[in-house]
Design a protein around this motif. Structure first.
Motif, PDB file in Angstrom:
ATOM      1  N   VAL A  50       0.882  -1.302   0.132  1.00  0.00           N
ATOM      2  CA  VAL A  50       0.046  -0.253  -0.073  1.00  0.00           C
ATOM      3  C   VAL A  50       1.010   1.262   0.061  1.00  0.00           C
ATOM      4  N   LEU A  51       0.834   1.887  -0.926  1.00  0.00           N
ATOM      5  CA  LEU A  51       1.569   3.302  -1.087  1.00  0.00           C
ATOM      6  C   LEU A  51       0.926   4.305  -0.588  1.00  0.00           C
ATOM      7  N   ASP A  52       1.472   4.965   0.279  1.00  0.00           N
ATOM      8  CA  ASP A  52       1.058   6.239   1.129  1.00  0.00           C
ATOM      9  C   ASP A  52       1.683   7.309   0.566  1.00  0.00           C
ATOM     10  N   PHE A  53       0.889   8.352  -0.014  1.00  0.00           N
ATOM     11  CA  PHE A  53       1.126   9.674  -0.615  1.00  0.00           C
ATOM     12  C   PHE A  53       0.876  10.535   0.362  1.00  0.00           C
ATOM     13  N   GLY A  54       0.455  10.439   1.545  1.00  0.00           N
ATOM     14  CA  GLY A  54       0.022  11.628   2.437  1.00  0.00           C
ATOM     15  C   GLY A  54      -1.730  11.793   2.390  1.00  0.00           C
ATOM     16  N   SER A  55      -1.856  12.323   1.277  1.00  0.00           N
ATOM     17  CA  SER A  55      -3.507  12.522   1.160  1.00  0.00           C
ATOM     18  C   SER A  55      -3.993  11.619   0.400  1.00  0.00           C
ATOM     19  N   SER A  56      -3.287  10.506  -0.094  1.00  0.00           N
ATOM     20  CA  SER A  56      -3.901   9.436  -0.612  1.00  0.00           C
ATOM     21  C   SER A  56      -3.091   8.220  -0.713  1.00  0.00           C
ATOM     22  N   THR A  57      -3.648   7.180  -0.702  1.00  0.00           N
ATOM     23  CA  THR A  57      -3.001   5.815  -0.775  1.00  0.00           C
ATOM     24  C   THR A  57      -3.399   4.987  -1.911  1.00  0.00           C
ATOM     25  N   ILE A  58      -2.530   3.998  -2.258  1.00  0.00           N
ATOM     26  CA  ILE A  58      -2.724   3.450  -3.629  1.00  0.00           C
ATOM     27  C   ILE A  58      -2.571   2.045  -3.109  1.00  0.00           C
ATOM     28  N   ASP A  59      -3.433   0.829  -3.004  1.00  0.00           N
ATOM     29  CA  ASP A  59      -3.268  -0.249  -2.924  1.00  0.00           C
ATOM     30  C   ASP A  59      -3.409  -1.278  -4.059  1.00  0.00           C
ATOM     31  N   ILE A  60      -1.906  -1.748  -4.282  1.00  0.00           N
ATOM     32  CA  ILE A  60      -1.659  -2.345  -5.561  1.00  0.00           C
ATOM     33  C   ILE A  60      -2.551  -3.538  -5.713  1.00  0.00           C
ATOM     34  N   GLN A  61      -2.676  -4.313  -4.569  1.00  0.00           N
ATOM     35  CA  GLN A  61      -3.423  -5.638  -4.768  1.00  0.00           C
ATOM     36  C   GLN A  61      -5.211  -5.308  -5.277  1.00  0.00           C
ATOM     37  N   GLN A  62      -5.624  -4.278  -4.612  1.00  0.00           N
ATOM     38  CA  GLN A  62      -7.201  -3.734  -4.942  1.00  0.00           C
ATOM     39  C   GLN A  62      -6.893  -3.231  -6.504  1.00  0.00           C
ATOM     40  N   ILE A  63      -6.031  -2.746  -6.999  1.00  0.00           N
ATOM     41  CA  ILE A  63      -5.863  -2.362  -8.195  1.00  0.00           C
ATOM     42  C   ILE A  63      -5.855  -3.378  -9.210  1.00  0.00           C
ATOM     43  N   LEU A  64      -5.220  -4.499  -8.767  1.00  0.00           N
ATOM     44  CA  LEU A  64      -4.897  -5.665  -9.690  1.00  0.00           C
ATOM     45  C   LEU A  64      -6.199  -6.554  -9.756  1.00  0.00           C
ATOM     46  N   ASP A  65      -7.068  -6.447  -8.687  1.00  0.00           N
ATOM     47  CA  ASP A  65      -8.199  -7.294  -8.716  1.00  0.00           C
ATOM     48  C   ASP A  65      -9.145  -6.669  -9.473  1.00  0.00           C
ATOM     49  N   GLY A  66      -9.184  -5.074  -9.399  1.00  0.00           N
ATOM     50  CA  GLY A  66     -10.029  -4.469 -10.250  1.00  0.00           C
ATOM     51  C   GLY A  66      -9.941  -4.746 -11.867  1.00  0.00           C
ATOM     52  N   ILE A  67      -8.739  -5.062 -12.059  1.00  0.00           N
ATOM     53  CA  ILE A  67      -8.188  -5.231 -13.428  1.00  0.00           C
ATOM     54  C   ILE A  67      -8.565  -6.718 -13.684  1.00  0.00           C
ATOM     55  N   PHE A  68      -8.161  -7.726 -12.871  1.00  0.00           N
ATOM     56  CA  PHE A  68      -8.102  -9.021 -13.390  1.00  0.00           C
ATOM     57  C   PHE A  68      -8.235  -9.826 -11.872  1.00  0.00           C
ATOM     58  N   PRO A  69      -9.460 -10.118 -11.327  1.00  0.00           N
ATOM     59  CA  PRO A  69      -9.472 -10.982 -10.168  1.00  0.00           C
ATOM     60  C   PRO A  69      -8.793 -12.136 -10.047  1.00  0.00           C
ATOM     61  N   LYS A  70      -7.999 -12.640  -9.103  1.00  0.00           N
ATOM     62  CA  LYS A  70      -6.984 -13.756  -9.063  1.00  0.00           C
ATOM     63  C   LYS A  70      -6.022 -13.837 -10.183  1.00  0.00           C
ATOM     64  N   LEU A  71      -5.494 -12.548 -10.592  1.00  0.00           N
ATOM     65  CA  LEU A  71      -4.583 -12.516 -11.589  1.00  0.00           C
ATOM     66  C   LEU A  71      -3.167 -13.262 -11.168  1.00  0.00           C
ATOM     67  N   LEU A  72      -2.969 -12.900 -10.132  1.00  0.00           N
ATOM     68  CA  LEU A  72      -1.504 -13.426  -9.563  1.00  0.00           C
ATOM     69  C   LEU A  72      -1.531 -14.989  -9.484  1.00  0.00           C
ATOM     70  N   PRO A  73      -2.616 -15.664  -8.538  1.00  0.00           N
ATOM     71  CA  PRO A  73      -2.776 -16.976  -8.467  1.00  0.00           C
ATOM     72  C   PRO A  73      -2.716 -17.711  -9.810  1.00  0.00           C
ATOM     73  N   ALA A  74      -3.515 -17.141 -10.956  1.00  0.00           N
ATOM     74  CA  ALA A  74      -3.358 -17.717 -12.283  1.00  0.00           C
ATOM     75  C   ALA A  74      -2.060 -17.586 -12.979  1.00  0.00           C
ATOM     76  N   ILE A  75      -1.203 -16.625 -12.747  1.00  0.00           N
ATOM     77  CA  ILE A  75       0.174 -16.335 -13.177  1.00  0.00           C
ATOM     78  C   ILE A  75       0.803 -17.603 -12.435  1.00  0.00           C
ATOM     79  N   LEU A  76       0.727 -17.706 -11.262  1.00  0.00           N
ATOM     80  CA  LEU A  76       1.681 -18.681 -10.456  1.00  0.00           C
ATOM     81  C   LEU A  76       1.257 -20.107 -10.910  1.00  0.00           C
TER      82      LEU A  76
END
Length: 280
Positions: free
Chosen positions: A214-240
């Protein structure tokens, strides 16, 4: 069938002994030269003893014939053993159309089709289904999962292979129609497809891989896993899963090496995630 009931040399005790030997010792003394051949010959020894107890030379020749290269899926392959037992009995009874070359040709001809069906049904479908149920039962630490798998797998294998063995003995050469031809190819393809679906379902349900970044930029945060799930749920397990298949099936990497690599990657990934959290 009526003829077999009237003229029968093999009793149930002898057939049971042959079946048990195959199921217990089908992979005994394997090598690239013989694979399952010696296990097959060992299983045929009680049959040879019964059919040619008064003729040691014929007994020896029969066992030598069944010591040449042989390889198939051993569980479903029990049917081939039953077929060969029936043919050897008919040969010993003097059936002129059944000779050594006919039995060997039929045995070798059935190896591939039976292996295709067996590999699709047992490791491709049955084992993943039972394991997925067992893992579900053990999700809370219960011992029911492994007990379920051990009991049900062995029960299905023991009773199923015994049925196939004796059905093969009853059918004899007629069983060829079940495993050779277009119908057999369609059955194999169907089981293969079903096995792929089952493995995919197991992977989607039980393989988990998340990026706890989770990237914290003070005024906002970016959850990398949440972004990936929004693009392709279970993407990382599929790649694995796909990556594991690629390295093991295409590159010949052993499962032990894959486990060791994932163990190292897991520790490295946690370390990288920790450093990212510190600096961002």
């Amino acid at each position: 069938m009526e003829n077999r009931k009237t003229y029968q040399l093999l009793d149930k005790k002898t057939l049971n002994k042959s079946y048990v030997r195959w199921m217990m010792y089908n992979l005994v003394a394997t090598s690239f030269e013989f694979l399952e051949a010696l296990g097959f010959a060992y299983a045929m020894q009680p049959i040879a003893d019964k059919l040619y107890k008064e003729n040691p030379e014929k007994r020896k020749n029969m066992l030598k014939r069944h010591s040449i290269f042989y390889n198939t899926e051993p569980q479903i392959g029990a049917l081939i053993n039953g077929v060969v037992c029936g043919l050897e009995e008919q040969k010993a009874l003097g059936k002129s159309e059944i000779d050594d070359s006919f039995i060997n040709s039929l045995k070798v001809g059935l190896m591939g089709p039976v292996a295709g069906i067996g590999d699709s049904m047992i490791p491709g479908m049955l084992i993943p289904i039972l394991l997925s149920i067992g893992m579900g039962l053990s999700s809370n630490g219960s011992v029911l999962g492994p007990l379920f798998y051990i009991i049900f797998y062995n029960s299905i294998i023991v009773f199923g292979t015994r049925f196939l063995f004796f059905k093969g003995y009853e059918l004899g050469a007629e069983s060829v129609d079940l495993f050779v031809g277009k119908k057999a190819q369609k059955i194999t393809q169907a089981f293969s497809l079903l096995g792929v679906i089952v493995v995919g379902g197991v992977a989607a349900s039980y393989v988990n891989l998340n990026l706890p970044i989770v990237l914290d930029f003070g005024s906002s945060t970016i959850d990398i896993q949440q972004i990936l799930d929004g693009i392709f749920p279970k993407l990382l397990p599929a790649i694995l899963v796909i990556g594991s298949w690629y390295f093991m099936a295409k590159k010949g990497v052993s499962p032990i090496k894959m486990i060791a690599a994932y163990f190292i990657l897991a520790f490295g990934g946690v370390g990288i995630a920790y450093l990212v959290q510190i600096f961002f």
